[in-house]
Write an enzyme that holds these catalytic residues in place. Structure first.
Site, PDB file in Angstrom:
ATOM      1  CE  LYS A  77      -3.324   1.804  -1.672  1.00 16.29           C
ATOM      2  NZ  LYS A  77      -3.129   3.016  -2.496  1.00 16.29           N
ATOM      3  CG  ASN A  78      -1.582   0.915  -5.668  1.00  5.27           C
ATOM      4  OD1 ASN A  78      -2.295   1.558  -4.902  1.00  5.27           O
ATOM      5  ND2 ASN A  78      -0.268   0.880  -5.562  1.00  5.27           N
ATOM      6  CB  CYS A 106       2.436  13.226  -1.119  1.00  2.34           C
ATOM      7  SG  CYS A 106       2.353  11.551  -0.537  1.00  2.34           S
ATOM      8  NE  ARG A 128       3.326  10.161  -4.793  1.00  2.15           N
ATOM      9  CZ  ARG A 128       2.536   9.220  -4.267  1.00  2.15           C
ATOM     10  NH1 ARG A 128       2.107   9.324  -3.038  1.00  2.15           N
ATOM     11  NH2 ARG A 128       2.186   8.188  -4.970  1.00  2.15           N
ATOM     12  CG  ASP A 167       3.882   0.993  -3.301  1.00  2.00           C
ATOM     13  OD1 ASP A 167       4.448   2.060  -3.057  1.00  2.00           O
ATOM     14  OD2 ASP A 167       2.815   0.910  -3.946  1.00  2.00           O
ATOM     15  NE  ARG A 189      -4.115   6.249   2.072  1.00  2.00           N
ATOM     16  CZ  ARG A 189      -2.961   6.467   1.451  1.00  2.00           C
ATOM     17  NH1 ARG A 189      -1.912   6.875   2.122  1.00  2.00           N
ATOM     18  NH2 ARG A 189      -2.856   6.294   0.152  1.00  2.00           N
TER      19      ARG A 189
HETATM   20  C1  UD1 Z   1       1.602   4.680  -7.900  1.00  2.00           C
HETATM   21  C2  UD1 Z   1       1.092   3.873  -6.730  1.00  2.00           C
HETATM   22  C3  UD1 Z   1       2.057   3.960  -5.563  1.00  2.00           C
HETATM   23  C4  UD1 Z   1       3.455   3.546  -5.996  1.00  2.00           C
HETATM   24  C5  UD1 Z   1       3.887   4.323  -7.240  1.00  2.00           C
HETATM   25  C6  UD1 Z   1       5.218   3.846  -7.815  1.00  2.00           C
HETATM   26  C7  UD1 Z   1      -1.327   3.952  -6.878  1.00  2.00           C
HETATM   27  C8  UD1 Z   1      -2.615   4.434  -6.298  1.00  2.00           C
HETATM   28  N1  UD1 Z   1      -0.201   4.415  -6.305  1.00  2.00           N
HETATM   29  O1  UD1 Z   1       1.664   6.025  -7.469  1.00  2.00           O
HETATM   30  O2  UD1 Z   1       1.582   3.084  -4.528  1.00  2.00           O
HETATM   31  O3  UD1 Z   1       4.367   3.815  -4.952  1.00  2.00           O
HETATM   32  O4  UD1 Z   1       2.895   4.198  -8.278  1.00  2.00           O
HETATM   33  O5  UD1 Z   1       5.148   2.496  -8.114  1.00  2.00           O
HETATM   34  O6  UD1 Z   1      -1.308   3.172  -7.824  1.00  2.00           O
HETATM   35  N2  UD1 Z   1       6.177  11.936 -11.202  1.00  2.00           N
HETATM   36  C9  UD1 Z   1       6.516  13.138 -11.743  1.00  2.00           C
HETATM   37  N3  UD1 Z   1       5.571  13.838 -12.439  1.00  2.00           N
HETATM   38  C10 UD1 Z   1       4.302  13.363 -12.618  1.00  2.00           C
HETATM   39  C11 UD1 Z   1       3.965  12.098 -12.072  1.00  2.00           C
HETATM   40  C12 UD1 Z   1       4.918  11.403 -11.365  1.00  2.00           C
HETATM   41  O7  UD1 Z   1       7.659  13.607 -11.600  1.00  2.00           O
HETATM   42  O8  UD1 Z   1       3.498  14.051 -13.270  1.00  2.00           O
HETATM   43  C13 UD1 Z   1       7.202  11.176 -10.422  1.00  2.00           C
HETATM   44  C14 UD1 Z   1       6.796  10.949  -8.969  1.00  2.00           C
HETATM   45  O9  UD1 Z   1       7.072  12.067  -8.168  1.00  2.00           O
HETATM   46  C15 UD1 Z   1       7.664   9.754  -8.620  1.00  2.00           C
HETATM   47  C16 UD1 Z   1       7.696   8.956  -9.928  1.00  2.00           C
HETATM   48  O10 UD1 Z   1       7.309   9.877 -10.955  1.00  2.00           O
HETATM   49  O11 UD1 Z   1       8.963  10.158  -8.295  1.00  2.00           O
HETATM   50  C17 UD1 Z   1       6.776   7.762  -9.979  1.00  2.00           C
HETATM   51  O12 UD1 Z   1       5.487   8.167  -9.590  1.00  2.00           O
HETATM   52  P1  UD1 Z   1       4.160   7.487 -10.138  1.00  2.00           P
HETATM   53  O13 UD1 Z   1       4.519   6.211 -10.824  1.00  2.00           O
HETATM   54  O14 UD1 Z   1       3.386   8.496 -10.900  1.00  2.00           O
HETATM   55  O15 UD1 Z   1       3.397   7.145  -8.791  1.00  2.00           O
HETATM   56  P2  UD1 Z   1       1.846   7.184  -8.550  1.00  2.00           P
HETATM   57  O16 UD1 Z   1       1.110   6.813  -9.786  1.00  2.00           O
HETATM   58  O17 UD1 Z   1       1.472   8.437  -7.841  1.00  2.00           O
END
Ligand code: UD1
Length: 430
Positions: free
Chosen positions: A22-23, A126, A131, A317, A409
C-alpha cells in the site's frame, strides 16, 4: 458496519500470497500526475486507501482504467491499473478529500512541478499523532516555491521558469516528505540533493519508477538522494513491490499461533530487522524460491525488546502487531515507539483480551500471560487493528473486532488469507 469475528486457538498452516505494498502504491499512483503519458502499475492491492486516492487523482484529471488481475485459487489478489493524466484539470486538493487520507497531501509535489501551482488542504490531525507538514513546506521552499498557508490550505507557487534544484537536508527523516521532494525535483531546473532522506524500500521503489519514466535519480535507498531535473517525464510500466508490513504481520501471526506458513511473493530483505525480532521470539524463518517460510512448533514465545526506528530499523507500522505477539511471551518485554507520539491505542484493547501492559512515556512494558481470552474490541487505527486480530487468533473463545474499516484501508482480503490457513475468521455484516 462490518465486524470481524475470530475464534482463537487454531494453528496456521498453508500459503499466504503477499499483496503489493500500500505504502508504495500510493506515491506511485501520485507520480502519474507528473506526465501526460500513461503510467501502468502492476500488483496494485485492492484496498480502501487505493480507491480513495483514485477518487482524488480523478479530481485532478487522471483517467484510471483497471484491466488486469492476477488470479489465484479463483480470487484476484492484484490488479494492473493504467493512470493517464493528459491535462491537470484542477490544481486544488480540497479538504473533504485530503482529510480522509493523509497521503493525498503528497499531490502537492507533482502539481507544483508540472503546473507551477498547487492549493492543497492541510491534512489535519491524525489518531496516531500530530503529524505536521513543516518538512514538506521547508523542502519545497528550498526548491524556490513560494508557500502561504491560508484558511487551512497550503498555497504553493513555483517561480516563472519552474522549481529550482537545491540542496536540502531534512532535519528529521520523513517518508512522505522524501517522496514529495523527490517527485517535485524530477522536473526542476538543475540538480537537487536531498540529505537525511528516508531509506524505506517504498522510497526506492518510487525512485525506480520515476527513473523508468525518464527521471535522473541516484542514491535511492541511501540517506542522500540526487535528482537531476529533466524537462518532462514519459509513461512507464512498473510493478509495485511486496508489502513488507503485511509480510511481517502474517509472520507474527504464525509466531503467535504456531504452525507452518509460506508467505509467497515477498522478500526477506525488505524487513530484516523485524524478521530478526520474530526469530528471537522463537519462530524459524527461512527463504523459499518465491518468499519466506515461517514455522513455530513446540516451544513458547520468548520475550524480545524492540525500539521502532526509520528504515532499516524496526518499522513503527509493525509495532502494534509485535506487541500483540509479546502479550503471550513467557517473560517481560519492552517496546519503545520513537516515530509517532500517540501510537499505543491498541494497549487498552489488548488489555480487554487479558494482556498485561503498562505504559511509561513512549515505552510499553509487556508482561506475558499464558492465556488470552476472547472479548469484543475496537480497531482504532490501521496497524493497531491488525494487532487485535493477531491476539484474537491465539485467544480462547470469540473475539469480535469492530470498526473494521481501518483494516480494509491496508489489508487485502485478510479474512480469506487467514481462513485458508486454518484460522477461524469471518466478516460479519450488521
Ligand atoms: C509513512 C507511512 C506510514 C508509516 C510512516 C513511518 C505511507 C502512506 N505512510 O507515513 O505508514 O508509519 O511513514 O514509517 O507511506 N513529520 C514532521 N513533519 C513533517 C512530516 C513528518 O514532523 O512535515 C514527522 C511525523 O509527525 C512523524 C515522523 O516525522 O513523527 C515520521 O513521519 P513520516 O515518515 O513523514 O510518515 P508518513 O510519510 O506520514
Amino acid at each position: 458496519m462490518d465486524r470481524i469475528r475470530i475464534v482463537g486457538g487454531n494453528e496456521l498452516h498453508g500459503v499466504i500470497p503477499i499483496s503489493g505494498a500500500k505504502n508504495a502504491a500510493l506515491p506511485l499512483m501520485i507520480a502519474s500526475l507528473l506526465t501526460d503519458d500513461t503510467l501502468t502499475l502492476e500488483n496494485v492491492p485492492h484496498l480502501a486507501d487505493v480507491e480513495q486516492l483514485s477518487r482524488i487523482l480523478g479530481n485532478h484529471g487522471v483517467d484510471i482504467s483497471v484491466n488486469g488481475r492476477r488470479e489465484r485459487q479463483g480470487e484476484s489478489y492484484a490488479r494492473t491499473i493504467h493512470f493517464t493524466c493528459r491535462n491537470i484539470v484542477d490544481t486544488t486538493a480540497p479538504y473533504e478529500l485530503v482529510s480522509k487520507m493523509r497521503a493525498s497531501f503528497w499531490v502537492i509535489g507533482p502539481l507544483l512541478a508540472r503546473e507551477g501551482k498547487a492549493r492543497v488542504s492541510l491534512p489535519g490531525g491524525c489518531a496516531i499523532g500530530t503529524r505536521p507538514v513543516d518538512l514538506f513546506i521547508e523542502g519545497l521552499q528550498a526548491l524556490s516555491a513560494n508557500i502561504e498557508i491560508d484558511g487551512g490550505y497550503v498555497n504553493a507557487t513555483a517561480p516563472a521558469g519552474g522549481l529550482i534544484g537545491a540542496r536540502y537536508t531534512f532535519p528529521k527523516v520523513s517518508v512522505g516528505a522524501t517522496h514529495v521532494l523527490m517527485m517535485a525535483a524530477t522536473l526542476a531546473n538543475g540538480t537537487t540533493v536531498l540529505g537525511n532522506a528516508a531509506r524505506e524500500p517504498e522510497v526506492a521503489d518510487l525512485a525506480n519508477c520515476l527513473n523508468a519514466m525518464g527521471a535522473k535519480i541516484t542514491g535511492q535507498g541511501t540517506a542522500t538522494i540526487t535528482i537531476e531535473g529533466v524537462r518532462s517525464l514519459s509513461g512507464a510500466r512498473h510493478r509495485v513491490l511486496p508489502d513488507r508490513i503485511e509480510t511481517g504481520t502474517y509472520a507474527m501471526a504464525v509466531a503467535m499461533t504456531g504452525g507452518d506458513v509460506i508467505l509467497e511473493d515477498t522478500d526477506m530483505a525488505l524487513l530484516d530487522t523485524a524478521l530478526e525480532a520474530i526469530r528471537r521470539a522463537g519462530a524459524e524463518i527461512t527463504p523459499t524460491n518465491s518468499g519466506i517460510r515461517v514455522v513455530r512448533n513446540g516451544a513458547g514465545i520468548k520475550p524480545v525488546d524492540i525500539v521502532t526506528d526509520p528504515f532499516p530499523g524496526f518499522p513503527t507500522d509493525l509495532q502494534a502487531q509485535f506487541m500483540g505477539l509479546m502479550t503471550k511471551s513467557n517473560g517481560v518485554s519492552h517496546i519503545t515507539e520513537t516515530i509517532f507520539e500517540n501510537r499505543f491505542m491498541h494497549v487498552q484493547e489488548l488489555a480487554r483480551l487479558g494482556a498485561k501492559i503498562s505504559l511509561s512515556g513512549q515505552t510499553a512494558k509487556i508482561e506475558g500471560v499464558s492465556r488470552l481470552k476472547g472479548a469484543p474490541v475496537m480497531a482504532t487505527d490501521l496497524r493497531a487493528s491488525v494487532s487485535l486480530v493477531i491476539a484474537g487468533l491465539a485467544a480462547e473463545g470469540e473475539t469480535m473486532v469492530s470498526r473494521v474499516y481501518h483494516l480494509d484501508r491496508g489489508f487485502e482480503r485478510l479474512e480469506e488469507k487467514l481462513t485458508r490457513c486454518g484460522a477461524h475468521v469471518e466478516r460479519v455484516s450488521d
